[in-house]
Write a protein that holds these residues in place. Structure first.
Motif, short mmCIF file in Angstrom:
data_model
loop_
_atom_site.label_atom_id
_atom_site.label_comp_id
_atom_site.label_asym_id
_atom_site.label_seq_id
_atom_site.Cartn_x
_atom_site.Cartn_y
_atom_site.Cartn_z
N ILE A 135 33.23 1.92 18.84
CA ILE A 135 32.80 3.26 18.47
C ILE A 135 31.63 3.65 19.36
O ILE A 135 30.75 2.84 19.64
CB ILE A 135 32.37 3.35 16.99
CG1 ILE A 135 33.60 3.25 16.07
CG2 ILE A 135 31.62 4.64 16.69
CD1 ILE A 135 33.27 3.38 14.58
N ILE A 136 31.64 4.91 19.79
CA ILE A 136 30.53 5.51 20.50
C ILE A 136 29.94 6.56 19.57
O ILE A 136 30.66 7.41 19.05
CB ILE A 136 31.00 6.19 21.82
CG1 ILE A 136 31.85 5.24 22.65
CG2 ILE A 136 29.81 6.72 22.61
CD1 ILE A 136 31.16 3.97 23.06
N CYS A 137 28.64 6.51 19.34
CA CYS A 137 28.00 7.49 18.44
C CYS A 137 26.77 8.06 19.13
O CYS A 137 25.64 7.68 18.82
CB CYS A 137 27.65 6.83 17.11
SG CYS A 137 27.03 8.00 15.88
N PRO A 138 26.99 8.99 20.06
CA PRO A 138 25.84 9.58 20.77
C PRO A 138 25.02 10.48 19.86
O PRO A 138 25.56 11.11 18.94
CB PRO A 138 26.53 10.39 21.87
CG PRO A 138 27.88 10.74 21.31
CD PRO A 138 28.27 9.57 20.47
N GLY A 139 23.72 10.53 20.11
CA GLY A 139 22.85 11.39 19.30
C GLY A 139 22.81 10.98 17.85
O GLY A 139 22.62 11.83 16.96
N TRP A 140 22.95 9.68 17.57
CA TRP A 140 22.98 9.20 16.19
C TRP A 140 21.73 9.62 15.41
O TRP A 140 21.79 9.84 14.20
CB TRP A 140 23.09 7.67 16.18
CG TRP A 140 22.90 7.07 14.82
CD1 TRP A 140 23.82 7.03 13.80
CD2 TRP A 140 21.71 6.45 14.32
NE1 TRP A 140 23.26 6.42 12.69
CE2 TRP A 140 21.96 6.04 12.98
CE3 TRP A 140 20.45 6.18 14.86
CZ2 TRP A 140 21.01 5.40 12.20
CZ3 TRP A 140 19.51 5.54 14.07
CH2 TRP A 140 19.79 5.15 12.76
N GLU A 141 20.62 9.80 16.12
CA GLU A 141 19.37 10.18 15.46
C GLU A 141 19.52 11.49 14.68
O GLU A 141 18.80 11.72 13.71
CB GLU A 141 18.26 10.33 16.50
CG GLU A 141 17.95 9.06 17.28
CD GLU A 141 18.90 8.83 18.45
OE1 GLU A 141 18.73 7.80 19.14
OE2 GLU A 141 19.80 9.66 18.68
N ASP A 142 20.46 12.32 15.11
CA ASP A 142 20.73 13.60 14.43
C ASP A 142 21.72 13.36 13.29
O ASP A 142 22.85 13.84 13.31
CB ASP A 142 21.28 14.61 15.44
CG ASP A 142 21.62 15.95 14.78
OD1 ASP A 142 21.00 16.27 13.75
OD2 ASP A 142 22.50 16.65 15.31
#
Length: 326
Positions: free
Chosen positions: A185-192
Motif C-alpha cells: 500500500i502507498i499512502c501519500p499525505g497520510w498526515e492529512d
C-alpha cells in the motif's frame, strides 16, 4: 471462443453500449485483458470510497489477485477499519442536501462527522481505534523500530485486538483482506487524516517521536523498489478512482525513475483508467484527459487509456463485478 458471462457482466455487455457506459465496459475489458496477459494492477482510492463501503467488493478483488498494489488517502486507509469496528453506530442522512447549518452543527455536537450521506461516530470509530493504534506506535518506538502508516494498521489488524469490536462481516473489509495478503500500500499525505492528526498530537505532547512514522519520501522509495521489480513483461496498469494525491503521487514514479534516476529502460504504465466526475479540462488535473500524461512521461502513445466521467460508487463496483465474473 468468447467467454460466457454471468449476470451482471452480460447485462453490461448487452445494454451499456455508448458514452460513459461504453467507456466503462471498454475499461473493464482492458483491465481483464491486462491481467490475462500477465500484467499487474495498481488501484488508487481517493474520495470517501471506504465510507462508501467499497470494501464489500474490493476485498474480493484483493483475495482473487485482481489488484497487486493500492495507493490511497489516509482517510481511506482508516475509514475502512472504522466501518469494520463501528458500523452499527454510523448514521445515514439521506436528505443531506437539505441540511441547514444548524443541523450540521447538531451532528457535530452529537459526535457525528458527516461524509456525504453517512456520519461517522466519533467515540465508537475514531476513539476505539486510537488506543489500539497508539499501542502499536508506542511499542515500535520503545523497540527503536519505524514503519510506514499502512504497516502499523496491518499490525493492529493482524494482532486480533480489534476482533472484539467487529460489526460487519470481516470479509467485507478491504484493509483486512490487504493485511492478510500483505498487499503493498502507498499512502501519500497520510498526515492529512484523523489518525495522522492524532499521531501529530502525541508528538506535540512529547509522547511519540515524528521519526517513528516513516515519511512520504520513504513511500516513494518503497514504491520505486516495487515498481522496478514488478514492471517487467506486460507491466503495471493504473486504475484511478477519483483524483488528488492518491493518484498524483504514485503515477509520478515512472518519470522520476526515468528522468531523475536516468533509468531509460523503465517501462511506462501499461494501462490507464480514471473514474472521475471532474469536468475534463487541461486546467483541472483531476479532469485532464489521459493523453496529457504522455507529455509528463507517465503513459506511452500506445498505452490503453480510458476515462469514465461518472460517480465512482456506481462505476467501480460494476467494473469489479465484471472482473470477478459476477
Amino acid at each position: 471462443m468468447e467467454k460466457k458471462r454471468n449476470t451482471i457482466s452480460s447485462f453490461m455487455e448487452k445494454y451499456y453500449l455508448h458514452f460513459n457506459a461504453a467507456a466503462m465496459v471498454d475499461a473493464a475489458k482492458g483491465y481483464e485483458k491486462h491481467l490475462e496477459e500477465g500484467g499487474k494492477m495498481m488501484i488508487t482510492l481517493a474520495g470517501a470510497m471506504s465510507t462508501a463501503e467499497m470494501g464489500k467488493i474490493l476485498a474480493e478483488m484483493i483475495r482473487q489477485g485482481k489488484v497487486d498494489i493500492i495507493s490511497c488517502t489516509g482517510a481511506n486507509l482508516e475509514e475502512d477499519i472504522m466501518n469494520l469496528v463501528a458500523h452499527k453506530s454510523y448514521k445515514r442522512v439521506p436528505n443531506y442536501r437539505d441540511l441547514s447549518p444548524q443541523e450540521e452543527w447538531d451532528l457535530l455536537e452529537n459526535g457525528f462527522n458527516r461524509v456525504t450521506d453517512t456520519c461517522i461516530p466519533e467515540e465508537e470509530a475514531f476513539r476505539r481505534l486510537q488506543k489500539h493504534i497508539f499501542h502499536q506506535w508506542k511499542t515500535a518506538q520503545d523497540n527503536g523500530e519505524r514503519y510506514l502508516p499502512h504497516e502499523f494498521m496491518y499490525k493492529m489488524l493482524l494482532s486480533g485486538d480489534l476482533e472484539q469490536y467487529y460489526e460487519i462481516d470481516p470479509k467485507d473489509s478491504w484493509m483486512l483482506a490487504a493485511a492478510e495478503r500483505n498487499l503493498p500500500i502507498i499512502c501519500p499525505g497520510w498526515e492529512d487524516s484523523t489518525m495522522g492528526n492524532i499521531f501529530a498530537s502525541y508528538c506535540i505532547k512529547g509522547e511519540l517521536n515524528p521519526s517513528t512514522m516513516k515519511s512520504g519520501i520513504e513511500y516513494m522509495t518503497y514504491l520505486s523498489d516495487w515498481y522496478i521489480k514488478n514492471s517487467g513483461g506486460k507491466g503495471v496498469g493504473f486504475f484511478q478512482i477519483g483524483g488528488g494525491i492518491a493518484g498524483d503521487f504514485p503515477i509520478c514514479v515512472v518519470p522520476m525513475l526515468y528522468q531523475d534516476m536516468e533509468m531509460e529502460t523503465i517501462p511506462f504504465w501499461s494501462y490507464f483508467c480514471q473514474i472521475s466526475d471532474s469536468t475534463t479540462s487541461y486546467g483541472s488535473y483531476s479532469g485532464a484527459v489521459p493523453n496529457e500524461k504522455i507529455t509528463w512521461g507517465k503513459l506511452d502513445i500506445d498505452t490503453p487509456k480510458f476515462i469514465i466521467e461518472s460517480d465512482a460508487t456506481i462505476v467501480a463496483p460494476l467494473i469489479f463485478a465484471w472482473l470477478l465474473d459476477m
